[in-house]
Structures are given as structure tokens and as C-alpha cells.
Design a protein around this motif. Structure first.
Motif, short mmCIF file in Angstrom:
data_model
loop_
_atom_site.label_atom_id
_atom_site.label_comp_id
_atom_site.label_asym_id
_atom_site.label_seq_id
_atom_site.Cartn_x
_atom_site.Cartn_y
_atom_site.Cartn_z
N VAL A 135 0.86 -1.19 0.00
CA VAL A 135 0.00 0.00 0.00
C VAL A 135 0.89 1.23 0.00
O VAL A 135 1.83 1.33 0.79
N VAL A 136 0.63 2.15 -0.92
CA VAL A 136 1.30 3.45 -0.93
C VAL A 136 0.20 4.49 -0.90
O VAL A 136 -0.71 4.47 -1.75
N TYR A 137 0.26 5.39 0.09
CA TYR A 137 -0.80 6.40 0.23
C TYR A 137 -0.22 7.79 0.09
O TYR A 137 0.76 8.13 0.76
N ASP A 138 -0.82 8.58 -0.79
CA ASP A 138 -0.42 9.97 -1.02
C ASP A 138 -1.48 10.87 -0.39
O ASP A 138 -2.55 11.08 -0.98
N PRO A 139 -1.22 11.38 0.82
CA PRO A 139 -2.26 12.16 1.50
C PRO A 139 -2.57 13.48 0.80
O PRO A 139 -3.69 13.98 0.90
N SER A 140 -1.59 14.06 0.08
CA SER A 140 -1.83 15.35 -0.57
C SER A 140 -2.92 15.24 -1.63
O SER A 140 -3.72 16.17 -1.83
N LYS A 141 -2.95 14.12 -2.35
CA LYS A 141 -3.97 13.91 -3.38
C LYS A 141 -5.06 12.94 -2.92
O LYS A 141 -5.96 12.62 -3.70
N ASP A 142 -4.95 12.48 -1.70
CA ASP A 142 -5.84 11.44 -1.17
C ASP A 142 -5.95 10.28 -2.16
O ASP A 142 -7.04 9.85 -2.51
N GLU A 143 -4.78 9.78 -2.57
CA GLU A 143 -4.74 8.63 -3.49
C GLU A 143 -4.11 7.44 -2.78
O GLU A 143 -2.98 7.54 -2.29
N LEU A 144 -4.81 6.33 -2.78
CA LEU A 144 -4.28 5.12 -2.16
C LEU A 144 -4.10 4.04 -3.23
O LEU A 144 -5.03 3.68 -3.94
N PHE A 145 -2.85 3.59 -3.34
CA PHE A 145 -2.49 2.55 -4.31
C PHE A 145 -2.35 1.25 -3.52
O PHE A 145 -1.63 1.21 -2.52
N ILE A 146 -2.99 0.19 -3.98
CA ILE A 146 -2.90 -1.08 -3.25
C ILE A 146 -2.77 -2.26 -4.20
O ILE A 146 -3.39 -2.28 -5.27
N ALA A 147 -1.93 -3.21 -3.80
CA ALA A 147 -1.80 -4.46 -4.57
C ALA A 147 -1.76 -5.63 -3.61
O ALA A 147 -1.17 -5.54 -2.53
N GLU A 148 -2.39 -6.71 -4.00
CA GLU A 148 -2.24 -7.98 -3.30
C GLU A 148 -1.72 -8.99 -4.31
O GLU A 148 -2.17 -9.02 -5.47
N LYS A 149 -0.76 -9.80 -3.86
CA LYS A 149 -0.12 -10.78 -4.75
C LYS A 149 -1.17 -11.64 -5.45
O LYS A 149 -2.03 -12.23 -4.80
N GLY A 150 -1.11 -11.63 -6.77
CA GLY A 150 -2.03 -12.47 -7.55
C GLY A 150 -3.42 -11.90 -7.73
O GLY A 150 -4.26 -12.49 -8.40
N LYS A 151 -3.67 -10.71 -7.15
CA LYS A 151 -5.04 -10.16 -7.22
C LYS A 151 -5.10 -8.82 -7.93
O LYS A 151 -6.13 -8.15 -7.94
N GLY A 152 -3.96 -8.36 -8.49
CA GLY A 152 -3.97 -7.08 -9.20
C GLY A 152 -3.68 -5.91 -8.29
O GLY A 152 -3.52 -6.06 -7.08
N ALA A 153 -3.59 -4.74 -8.92
CA ALA A 153 -3.29 -3.50 -8.19
C ALA A 153 -4.33 -2.46 -8.56
O ALA A 153 -4.79 -2.41 -9.71
N TYR A 154 -4.67 -1.62 -7.59
CA TYR A 154 -5.79 -0.70 -7.76
C TYR A 154 -5.45 0.69 -7.23
O TYR A 154 -4.69 0.82 -6.27
N VAL A 155 -5.98 1.71 -7.89
CA VAL A 155 -5.97 3.06 -7.35
C VAL A 155 -7.37 3.66 -7.54
O VAL A 155 -7.96 3.47 -8.62
N ARG A 156 -7.87 4.30 -6.52
CA ARG A 156 -9.24 4.86 -6.57
C ARG A 156 -10.25 3.83 -7.07
O ARG A 156 -11.13 4.14 -7.89
N GLY A 157 -10.06 2.57 -6.66
CA GLY A 157 -11.01 1.51 -7.04
C GLY A 157 -10.87 1.01 -8.47
O GLY A 157 -11.61 0.12 -8.89
N ARG A 158 -9.90 1.55 -9.21
CA ARG A 158 -9.71 1.11 -10.60
C ARG A 158 -8.45 0.27 -10.73
O ARG A 158 -7.41 0.59 -10.14
N ARG A 159 -8.52 -0.78 -11.52
CA ARG A 159 -7.38 -1.65 -11.75
C ARG A 159 -6.28 -0.87 -12.47
O ARG A 159 -6.55 -0.15 -13.44
N MET A 160 -5.06 -1.01 -12.01
CA MET A 160 -3.94 -0.28 -12.65
C MET A 160 -3.29 -1.14 -13.71
O MET A 160 -3.25 -2.37 -13.62
N GLN A 161 -2.73 -0.44 -14.69
CA GLN A 161 -2.04 -1.08 -15.80
C GLN A 161 -0.85 -0.19 -16.13
O GLN A 161 -1.01 1.03 -16.20
N VAL A 162 0.32 -0.79 -16.32
CA VAL A 162 1.49 0.04 -16.69
C VAL A 162 1.28 0.65 -18.07
O VAL A 162 0.41 0.21 -18.83
#
Ligand code: 2AM
Ligand code: CA
Length: 283
Positions: A135-162
Motif C-alpha cells: 500500500v502506498v498512500y499519497d495524503p496530498s492527493k488522497d490517493e491510495l495505491f494497493i496491490a495484493e499478490k495475484g489479485k492485481g493492483a488498484y488506485v481509486r477503485g480502478r485496476r492499474m495497468q502500466v
């Protein structure tokens, strides 16, 4: 499983819920302290800073984690003596723990101190040396990035893609200027000189964890930095892997908890970037 075990599991919060809670609580508190910290100390050099807010944030996170998971190990930046030797010893000692939380209570302390709104809270959980939650949280933008192994990564409830760039010349690449001015910084300058003319542009915004999260979110094509610590990288590395990207050391070896010189990308530009960085190291 007995009934009593069952009750325990049902009553337990998930690892992800605890990590989110810790990052959000610490981040919101840190934000109220921008421009309002009272003690500024130097660690290894004049550019390596720490405040009482770093320590307070780490205490808050540590006690929340241990409330939920009293048997887990916690490695936090502020619990380790300054300097690379102590950081390397600390991760070596703990990396094989069954569950190890790896915490950077403020990643980007220099930005926090100057009121430059690019800093983050970084929390990872490793299981026997493998990162399973980040989990990486940016309080200035209130953005929380989260990933769980094998389950994908998400920011603002949306799946992230490089991002999709295939060539360095189309890439937006970030780096970090190391605090070690006589060693790592000189190499970083040579690398920058080699990379800058070959990419669309270079950014250096001052939080390794947030730069890694931006690679995961496709906002940066790649990021590299030398001389980092486990707590700067662990959460961001999983974010990138779960978003389809690649994380290695400078030699191209796959990411592990001991990596300090990190190269992270969308995968497509990875080899090209490694080659340019290697040419700079060889000089
Ligand atoms: P920090 O703010 O948690 O210290 C900036 O280039 C990045 O390097 C930030 O992620 C910062 O993390 C990290 N950093 C700053 N000083 C450092 C040091 N002495 N050793 C390793 N990483 C450092
Ligand atoms: Ca920090």
C-alpha cells in the motif's frame, strides 16, 4: 479447524484492511503537520532528514499492526540506525520471518519538510521473504495505491495497468537524487546524463515509493534510483508487478527484499533502460 479457531479468523481483520487503515490514518495525520513540525534532525548527511512526524507516524502504524497481529515482525525506517550498513543488516535479519511488515512512515521527508506535496506512506507485508501486500498512500492527493499478490493492483477503485511505450524515446522516466553525495549521487549524475537525451523527459519528484506507484499507474514509463532501502521499494515493487510491469536491480536480476539499486518499468522499455544505465556505470 476447531470452532474457537474459526471464531478467531472471523473476528480478524484482513491484512489489506489493516494496511489501508494504517496508511490512511498516518497519512491524514502527516498532512495536518505540513509546515508544522517542530524538530528537524539530519541523519547520514545534510540532505538526509527526519522529523518527529516521521517517528510519530511510524509509532502509530507499528502499534496498529501489532494490535491486530501481535506475532508479526515490523521493520520501520525509524527503528533502524541511519546508514546503509544498519539497513542491510536489519532486512537480512528479518527477511525470513513468517510475516514481516515493512514500513516507511514518510517517504519523501525532504518534500514534507519543504511543503512540496509529493510524499507518501509506504506499507508492505512479506510472507517468508515474498511481498504479498503493498500500500502506498499519497495524503496530498488522497490517493491510495494497493496491490495484493495475484489479485492485481488498484488506485481509486480502478485496476492499474502500466503504460504502453515501447521505446525510451517515447518514455517519461523518473529518478531520485541519492543523499550519499560522494558515491551514489555521482553515479546517478552519470546515469542521468546518459538517460536524459534518450527519453521524452525526466522527472525527479522526491518519493521513491510514489514514483513506483506512478509507474504502476502508467503515469511514468520507468523509474530508477540507487542506494534505496527495503522500505522505500517493497510496496511499490508489488504495485508494479501486479500492474504488468517489471522490477529488477541494476544488473537485471528480479526484485527481492535486499535490492537497493532499483530499476522499474512497464516491461517494454526495461532492457533498453538497463543498457543505458549499464553504459553509465561502466564509464
Ligand atoms: P525518505 O524520504 O524516506 O528518506 C528520494 O530520492 C528518495 O530517497 C526518497 O524515497 C527518500 O526516502 C530516499 N532517501 C532519502 N535519503 C536516503 C538515504 N540516506 N538512503 C536511502 N534512501 C534515502
Ligand atoms: Ca522515510
Amino acid at each position: 479447524m476447531s470452532d474457537s479457531d474459526n471464531r478467531q479468523v472471523i473476528g480478524r481483520k484482513s491484512f489489506a484492511a489493516v494496511a489501508i487503515n494504517c496508511a490512511a490514518k498516518a497519512g491524514e495525520w502527516i498532512k495536518t503537520k505540513v509546515g508544522g513540525y517542530s524538530t528537524l534532525n539530519h541523519k547520514t548527511s545534510h540532505s538526509d532528514l527526519v522529523t518527529e512526524v516521521d517517528k510519530g507516524s511510524e509509532n502509530l502504524i507499528r502499534s496498529l499492526i501489532l494490535t491486530h497481529f501481535p506475532d508479526h515482525a515490523v521493520l520501520g525506517e525509524e527503528g533502524v540506525e541511519p546508514g546503509p550498513e544498519a539497513s542491510i543488516a536489519a532486512i537480512n535479519e528479518l527477511k525470513d520471518a513468517e510475516y514481516l511488515w515493512i514500513v516507511d512512515p514518510i517517504d519523501g521527508t525532504t518534500n514534507f519538510v519543504h511543503g512540496f506535496p509529493f510524499f507518501s506512506v509506504s506499507i508492505a507485508l512479506a510472507h517468508r521473504g515474498e511481498v504479498i501486500l503493498g500500500v502506498v498512500y499519497d495524503p496530498s492527493k488522497d490517493e491510495l495505491f494497493i496491490a495484493e499478490k495475484g489479485k492485481g493492483a488498484y488506485v481509486r477503485g480502478r485496476r492499474m495497468q502500466v503504460s504502453r511505450e515501447e521505446k525510451l524515446r517515447d518514455s517519461l522516466v523518473a529518478t531520485g537524487f541519492p543523499a550519499d553525495r560522494d558515491g551514489a549521487l555521482l553515479l546517478n549524475m552519470r546515469q542521468l546524463e546518459a538517460v536524459a537525451p534518450r527519453v521524452r523527459n525526466v522527472r525527479t519528484a522526491g518519493s521513491a515509493a510514489l514514483h513506483l506507484a506512478y509507474v504502476a499507474a502508467g503515469r511514468l514509463s520507468a523509474f530508477w534510483e540507487i542506494g534505496l532501502n527495503s522500505w522505500d521499494i517493497a510496496a511499490g515493487a508489488l504495485l508494479i508487478q501486479e500492474s504488468g510491469g517489471v522490477v529488477t536491480d541494476l544488473e537485471g536480476n528480479p526484485y527481492h527484499l535486499g535490492v537497493r539499486d532499483v530499476v522499474a518499468s512497464n516491461g517494454a522499455v526495461h532492457d533498453e533502460l538497463l543498457k543505458v544505465l549499464r553504459s553509465a556505470s561502466a564509464e
